[in-house]
Every structure is written in C-alpha cells, then in structure tokens.
Design an enzyme around this catalytic site. Structure first.
Site, PDB file in Angstrom:
ATOM      1  N   ASP A 115       0.809  -1.226   0.000  1.00  0.00           N
ATOM      2  CA  ASP A 115       0.000   0.000   0.000  1.00  0.00           C
ATOM      3  C   ASP A 115       0.840   1.273   0.000  1.00  0.00           C
ATOM      4  O   ASP A 115       0.436   2.290   0.559  1.00  0.00           O
ATOM      5  CB  ASP A 115      -0.965   0.009   1.214  1.00  0.00           C
ATOM      6  CG  ASP A 115      -1.793  -1.254   1.269  1.00  0.00           C
ATOM      7  OD1 ASP A 115      -2.240  -1.695   0.202  1.00  0.00           O
ATOM      8  OD2 ASP A 115      -1.973  -1.801   2.374  1.00  0.00           O
TER       9      ASP A 115
ATOM     10  N   LYS B   9       1.981   2.126  -5.127  1.00  0.00           N
ATOM     11  CA  LYS B   9       2.569   1.572  -6.354  1.00  0.00           C
ATOM     12  C   LYS B   9       1.707   1.874  -7.574  1.00  0.00           C
ATOM     13  O   LYS B   9       2.216   2.149  -8.652  1.00  0.00           O
ATOM     14  CB  LYS B   9       2.746   0.050  -6.222  1.00  0.00           C
ATOM     15  CG  LYS B   9       3.760  -0.352  -5.172  1.00  0.00           C
ATOM     16  CD  LYS B   9       3.929  -1.847  -5.082  1.00  0.00           C
ATOM     17  CE  LYS B   9       2.771  -2.572  -4.433  1.00  0.00           C
ATOM     18  NZ  LYS B   9       2.607  -2.328  -2.995  1.00  0.00           N
TER      19      LYS B   9
ATOM     20  N   GLY C  58      -4.169  -4.104  -4.074  1.00  0.00           N
ATOM     21  CA  GLY C  58      -5.182  -3.064  -4.252  1.00  0.00           C
ATOM     22  C   GLY C  58      -4.481  -1.800  -4.693  1.00  0.00           C
ATOM     23  O   GLY C  58      -3.842  -1.133  -3.899  1.00  0.00           O
ATOM     24  N   HIS C  59      -4.534  -1.496  -5.969  1.00  0.00           N
ATOM     25  CA  HIS C  59      -3.809  -0.348  -6.495  1.00  0.00           C
ATOM     26  C   HIS C  59      -4.788   0.752  -6.901  1.00  0.00           C
ATOM     27  O   HIS C  59      -5.665   0.533  -7.725  1.00  0.00           O
ATOM     28  CB  HIS C  59      -2.909  -0.788  -7.659  1.00  0.00           C
ATOM     29  CG  HIS C  59      -1.850  -1.765  -7.221  1.00  0.00           C
ATOM     30  ND1 HIS C  59      -1.029  -2.438  -8.082  1.00  0.00           N
ATOM     31  CD2 HIS C  59      -1.481  -2.168  -5.977  1.00  0.00           C
ATOM     32  CE1 HIS C  59      -0.210  -3.207  -7.389  1.00  0.00           C
ATOM     33  NE2 HIS C  59      -0.471  -3.073  -6.121  1.00  0.00           N
TER      34      HIS C  59
ATOM     35  N   GLN D 190       2.191  -6.178  -3.440  1.00  0.00           N
ATOM     36  CA  GLN D 190       2.666  -6.364  -2.071  1.00  0.00           C
ATOM     37  C   GLN D 190       4.026  -5.652  -1.906  1.00  0.00           C
ATOM     38  O   GLN D 190       4.229  -4.636  -2.544  1.00  0.00           O
ATOM     39  CB  GLN D 190       2.740  -7.858  -1.685  1.00  0.00           C
ATOM     40  CG  GLN D 190       1.376  -8.524  -1.567  1.00  0.00           C
ATOM     41  CD  GLN D 190       0.793  -8.952  -2.901  1.00  0.00           C
ATOM     42  OE1 GLN D 190       1.454  -9.594  -3.686  1.00  0.00           O
ATOM     43  NE2 GLN D 190      -0.458  -8.609  -3.148  1.00  0.00           N
TER      44      GLN D 190
HETATM   45  P1  IMO Z   1      -0.655  -4.086  -2.452  1.00  0.00           P
HETATM   46  O1  IMO Z   1      -0.184  -4.596  -3.784  1.00  0.00           O
HETATM   47  C1  IMO Z   1      -0.937  -4.667   1.816  1.00  0.00           C
HETATM   48  C2  IMO Z   1      -1.077  -8.778   3.328  1.00  0.00           C
HETATM   49  C3  IMO Z   1      -2.357  -9.226   3.994  1.00  0.00           C
HETATM   50  C4  IMO Z   1      -1.792 -10.205   5.015  1.00  0.00           C
HETATM   51  C5  IMO Z   1      -0.666 -10.867   4.260  1.00  0.00           C
HETATM   52  C6  IMO Z   1      -1.031 -12.193   3.635  1.00  0.00           C
HETATM   53  O2  IMO Z   1      -1.918  -3.311  -2.474  1.00  0.00           O
HETATM   54  O3  IMO Z   1       0.452  -3.388  -1.732  1.00  0.00           O
HETATM   55  P2  IMO Z   1      -2.505 -12.858   1.510  1.00  0.00           P
HETATM   56  O4  IMO Z   1      -3.957 -12.644   1.231  1.00  0.00           O
HETATM   57  O5  IMO Z   1      -1.589 -12.245   0.502  1.00  0.00           O
HETATM   58  O6  IMO Z   1      -2.166 -14.297   1.794  1.00  0.00           O
HETATM   59  O7  IMO Z   1      -2.251 -12.080   2.905  1.00  0.00           O
HETATM   60  O8  IMO Z   1      -0.295  -9.960   3.228  1.00  0.00           O
HETATM   61  N1  IMO Z   1      -1.253  -8.241   1.963  1.00  0.00           N
HETATM   62  C7  IMO Z   1      -1.166  -6.926   1.658  1.00  0.00           C
HETATM   63  N2  IMO Z   1      -0.989  -5.853   2.443  1.00  0.00           N
HETATM   64  N3  IMO Z   1      -1.013  -4.489   0.494  1.00  0.00           N
HETATM   65  C8  IMO Z   1      -1.137  -5.558  -0.319  1.00  0.00           C
HETATM   66  O9  IMO Z   1      -1.049  -5.445  -1.661  1.00  0.00           O
HETATM   67  C9  IMO Z   1      -1.274  -6.847   0.255  1.00  0.00           C
HETATM   68  N4  IMO Z   1      -1.456  -8.085  -0.235  1.00  0.00           N
HETATM   69  C10 IMO Z   1      -1.426  -8.918   0.817  1.00  0.00           C
HETATM   70  O10 IMO Z   1      -3.012  -8.146   4.610  1.00  0.00           O
HETATM   71  O11 IMO Z   1      -1.229  -9.502   6.102  1.00  0.00           O
HETATM   72 MG    MG Z   2      -3.097  -2.832  -0.933  1.00  0.00          MG
END
Ligand code: IMO
Ligand code: MG
Length: 429
Positions: free
Chosen positions: A13, A16, A40-41, A223
């Site tokens: 988050d 990106k 979530g972009h 992520q």
């Molecule tokens: P973006 O691309 C923030 C976190 C989840 C959880 C851990 C594992 O928007 O930065 P999962 O469903 O992947 O097995 O969850 O990873 N998580 C994220 N946190 N931004 C994301 O994506 C995330 N994708 C997964 O909250 O702690």
């Molecule tokens: Mg996110």
C-alpha cells in the site's frame, strides 16, 4: 533502452498504482509478475478513481498489459474487474490484455481453505485477504495446480480436479467446512474457458519479441519486500516473492531484462494484517496518520496500522529487493506535525540490531531506536518541484536517503497523477 521494475519497499500500500500509472506513459507494456487480487492499487485520474487488484495499472493509459506466469489468477475476479473498469470507460479486450497460459488459477477451493485456516488460527491469524492466494501458490509448488492453459483441455481439467478435490475436501472436512463437488467445479471451469482463453498466450514469447523490438517494459510489483515469503516478516507475509528478481521468473524474461528497480515507500509506515511492526503508533499521532492518509485497505476495507518511517526496514528492503532508486509517497500527510521520528535500528532484549533478525520472537520484541527531526509548518501537498517543498521537508527526504542507502528518485505529493516530482527518469538508462 532500460526497462523498469516497481516494487513495494515496506508492507504494501505504498502507492505503487499511482507510480506505475505515472511511469506507464513512458512504457510500451506493463506486466504483473506475482501476487493476485490481494493487491489493491488506486489510481486517481482527474475525477475518476480506479481501483485495480489484478489488472496491471497500465490499462488506464491504454497500454498493452500482461498478467505474467508468476501471478495467481482468479478467473471470476478477473472477469468482474474487467467489467468494472469497462463501466468506468476503459476498453479492455484481448488486444490490450494478455494472460500467461502457464499462470496458476485460483479456484473456489482456495479462498474456502484460506478463510477456514484463518478461522482455525484464532488470535494467531495472519490476517490474509481471504482470497486464496496462499493455497493457490501451495498448489503450484505441489505440482497439482490448474493453470490457464488447462482450460482448453476438458480431460486434463477433469483429471486435475480429482487430485484437487482429494486434497481440499480432506482438509476442509478436517476443519469442519463444507466440501466441494466435482461436477459443479468442472462445469464452472468449462463455462469460464471460452471467456478466459481468448486472453491466454505464451506471454514470455510476446515479451521477448517486444524486447527485441526495443519496446520498454514496466514490471508492476504487488505487495512489498516485507511481505516477501523469504525476506519478509515470516510467517506474517504473502505467499509469493515480491523482490525485483521475481519480475524475471514471474514473467519469463532473463534477469538482465528487468532494468532499473524502483522501490516505493511511504514517508511513514503502514501495515494491514497481523505481524510485527516496531514503529507502530497506538497514540493520537497514529490515529492522525490513519485519518489524514485515508489508510483503509482497498481490498479488505480494514483500517491500516500506522507508524513512523522505519529506515532500518526500508534499508533492508533496498538491499534484498535490489532497489536502485526510491519513490517516496504521501510526504504531504506529515505536513504540520511538529516533530517526526525515524527508526534507525532496534533494541532487542538489551542488544542493538541494525536490521530485524529472522526469528519471530525477536521481531515481536524489537523496540525502535529513533532519531528525532523537526517537522514543517508549510504545505508539501501537490508540490511539483523541490522548490515547492518546505525546507524542513527536503531535509527529511535527504535524511531518509542517507539512512536507507538509496537515492530518492521520485517524490509523490498527492494521489493526483501529476503531483509528482521526478528527480531521475528511471527509463533513462
Ligand atoms: P498491495 O499490492 C498490503 C497482506 C495481507 C496479510 C498478508 C497475507 O496493495 O500493496 P494474503 O492474502 O496475501 O495471503 O495475505 O499480506 N497483503 C497486503 N498488504 N497491500 C497488499 O497489496 C497486500 N497483499 C497482501 O493483509 O497480512
Ligand atoms: Mg493494498
């Protein structure tokens, strides 16, 4: 001509989507190489806000987009997202979107097990997005995954579903959760096939052709390094490698094709889900950052945990992620705070650590060592040049550069596409 990879340098988050959207105008193709619809972009363009989870952010610029083999693809989520952005006026068809034929599919069994396991973990839960990401990657390395190309072979699907269901129904039964029937799943996949297959292709081959034709590729990470399955705060991580090296394996190009690695970091720190977070603030300042930064998960709607900038953490992400330049986002959220803290290392059980050690107990016990800086009273919101920034804000950025051992090559001062200061064009090599 250089390509560029964009990766998160904290816990996700970091903004990106905005940075990729901004850089996409300079690229010919945008490629997702890991993760799935757990991402979530958010992209703000004029009065439109696009929220993308699985689709590469280049779509908003009308660029060719590729979902690489390293992504886990939920076909229902993909089709729903395509419909959603079509409703916002974007044109999305096989002419602009390609999906690697060897990408792994997320089936309904995956979120079912993801959620059932989280439930069973109780207060030890990871806080996953519940979207089946972990189980889908498990299937891939266990060699039982159903992949995009399998949709073209009903017999392969049928045989693979037998193995899938043997595995999942055994686990779901053990967890006391409803099992899945084969016929229902097979019919679902057969119905999805004609909708998904037009997008499918050997994406590596297309990327190879584009590369040889001198086209610029932008690799869009999801992520972040601290959620990387090897390098992150394990087990509170996602199930893929999020470092820049994955851009290569996750899309089928050699490591030399990845190019400049841009790491994205917020000017403070946030995290969703459980797990260690040394600089987390439980006070009014943490609340202030959350409210002012509108820190709510795009995917889950959960409020994000907020804290001070952790330079020790980002320095580690810079090293293991291969980050050559940093894009610093949301600097404006710090406007008006009288005093700022930056974490430079940790104290764990009476001992100093430069970086977080791997053991979970030690990570949980880490107490940040802070450096205190004066804040600024002026506004950095919407700044488009260094001269627009309060002097103290520039000092803050300079100190971050020193501590994380990487230059800040891009600065984002609002969610708006054009409120960006470019110090160095990452494509310019
Ligand atoms: P973006 O691309 C923030 C976190 C989840 C959880 C851990 C594992 O928007 O930065 P999962 O469903 O992947 O097995 O969850 O990873 N998580 C994220 N946190 N931004 C994301 O994506 C995330 N994708 C997964 O909250 O702690
Ligand atoms: Mg996110």
């Amino acid at each position: 001509m250089a390509n560029v990879a964009v990766i998160g340098a904290q816990w996700g988050d970091e903004g990106k989507g905005k940075v990729v959207d901004w850089l996409a105008s300079r690229a010919d193709v945008v490629v997702r190489f890991q993760g799935g619809h757990n991402a979530g972009h958010t992209l703000v363009v004029g009065n439109q806000t696009y929220k993308l989870s699985l689709l590469p952010s280049g779509l908003v610029r009308g660029k060719l987009c590729v979902i690489g083999n390293g992504v886990v693809v939920d076909p229902d989520a993909l089709l729903a997202e395509i419909e959603r952005v079509r409703g916002q006026g974007l044109s999305v068809g096989p002419d602009v979107l390609r999906v690697a034929e060897n990408a792994v599919l997320i089936l309904p069994v995956h979120p079912a097990l993801d959620k059932a396991r989280e439930e069973a973990r109780g207060d030890k839960k990871i806080g996953t997005t519940g979207r089946g990401i972990g189980p889908a990657y498990e299937d891939k390395v266990a060699r039982r995954a159903i992949r995009v190309a399998d949709l073209a072979e009903p017999e392969t699907l049928s045989a693979k579903l037998d193995e899938t269901l043997l595995h999942y129904n055994t686990l779901l039964r053990g967890l006391g959760v409803a099992e899945f029937g084969k016929e229902e799943l097979l019919n679902k996949l057969l119905a999805l096939a004609p909708k998904i297959l037009p997008y499918a292709e050997p994406a590596w081959e297309r990327l190879d052709e584009l590369r040889r034709g001198g086209k610029r590729i932008l690799f869009e990470g999801a992520q972040a390094v601290m959620l990387d399955v090897d390098h992150g705060t394990y087990p509170f991580v996602t199930s893929s490698n999020t470092v820049a090296a994955t851009a290569s394996a996750g899309s089928g190009v050699g490591p030399g094709a990845v190019g400049f690695v841009l790491g994205i970091a917020k000017a403070y720190t946030t995290r969703v889900g459980s797990g260690p977070f040394p600089t987390e603030l439980h006070d009014e300042i943490g609340k202030h950052l959350g409210e002012r930064g509108r820190e709510f998960g795009v995917v889950t709607g959960r409020p994000r945990r907020c804290g001070w900038f952790d330079a020790a953490l980002v320095r580690q992400a810079v090293k293991v992620g291969g980050v050559q330049g940093l894009a610093l986002t949301k600097l404006d959220i710090l406007d008006g705070l009288p005093e700022l803290k930056i974490c430079t290392g940790y104290r764990i059980n009476g001992k100093h650590y430069k970086h977080l050690p791997a053991a979970p107990g030690a990570q949980a016990a880490a107490v940040p060592e802070y450096e205190v800086m004066e804040g600024w009273s002026g506004s950095s919101h919407g700044a488009r040049s260094w001269a627009d920034l309060p002097a103290q804000a520039v000092k803050y950025v300079r100190r971050i550069e020193e501590l994380v051992e990487a230059p800040v090559t891009l600065l984002s001062t609002s969610p708006e596409r054009d409120d960006t200061i470019m110090v160095r064009d990452p494509f310019a090599d």
